[in-house]
Design an enzyme around this catalytic site. Structure first.
Site, PDB file in Angstrom:
ATOM      1  N   TYR A  29      27.498  39.721  84.983  1.00  0.00           N
ATOM      2  CA  TYR A  29      28.096  38.859  83.959  1.00  0.00           C
ATOM      3  C   TYR A  29      28.174  37.420  84.469  1.00  0.00           C
ATOM      4  CZ  TYR A  29      31.340  36.940  80.570  1.00  0.00           C
ATOM      5  OH  TYR A  29      31.914  36.143  79.608  1.00  0.00           O
ATOM      6  N   HIS A  33      25.987  33.955  83.226  1.00  0.00           N
ATOM      7  CA  HIS A  33      26.628  32.721  82.784  1.00  0.00           C
ATOM      8  C   HIS A  33      26.292  31.548  83.700  1.00  0.00           C
ATOM      9  CE1 HIS A  33      28.735  35.218  79.914  1.00  0.00           C
ATOM     10  NE2 HIS A  33      29.027  34.100  79.281  1.00  0.00           N
ATOM     11  N   TYR A  52      35.163  24.846  76.281  1.00  0.00           N
ATOM     12  CA  TYR A  52      35.008  26.304  76.259  1.00  0.00           C
ATOM     13  C   TYR A  52      35.058  26.811  77.699  1.00  0.00           C
ATOM     14  CZ  TYR A  52      33.196  30.661  74.134  1.00  0.00           C
ATOM     15  OH  TYR A  52      33.037  31.935  73.660  1.00  0.00           O
ATOM     16  N   TRP A  86      21.509  35.838  72.753  1.00  0.00           N
ATOM     17  CA  TRP A  86      22.491  35.967  73.830  1.00  0.00           C
ATOM     18  C   TRP A  86      23.359  37.201  73.614  1.00  0.00           C
ATOM     19  CZ3 TRP A  86      22.920  33.880  78.486  1.00  0.00           C
ATOM     20  CH2 TRP A  86      24.130  34.010  79.177  1.00  0.00           C
TER      21      TRP A  86
END
Length: 115
Positions: A29, A33, A52, A86
């Site tokens: 993960y 990113h 964000y 995505w």
């Protein structure tokens, strides 16, 4: 000028969500990113989303973002090919619950905020 600034800041919405990464995929993960697609970042920005951030505690992911227009942001991301791809790319390593009323992960109600 302070009155204008306060009015401008008041228009910004603050939103958060909680999702999960599947056990054993924590490093993957983070890696994905770290290598996020520039076209996805561009589409998120074009949707009016700013500031964000995603945090992880164990398997729990906590996302926070700001936008002036949540409905527009969700609609724009819904039309984004990069966002669709995505989601398909990340889907196998995450547990995602979507609020069918808005077509977006369940948003957490703000309890308190300090500027």
């Amino acid at each position: 000028m302070n009155g204008m600034l306060a009015k401008e800041e008041a228009a910004v919405g603050h939103y958060a969500w909680i999702l999960e990464v599947r056990p054993g995929y924590e490093d993957e993960y983070k890696k994905r990113h770290d290598e996020i697609w520039p076209e996805l970042v561009a589409d998120i920005s074009a949707a009016g989303i700013k500031n964000y951030n995603i945090f992880r505690h164990g398997l729990t992911l906590f996302g926070y973002f700001e936008t002036d227009d949540l409905e527009y942001a969700i609609a724009a991301l819904g039309q984004s090919d990069a966002n669709r791809r995505w989601g398909e790319f990340m889907g196998p390593i995450m547990k995602v619950e979507v609020d069918e009323n808005i077509g977006f992960p369940f948003l957490l109600p703000l309890q308190w905020r300090m500027d």
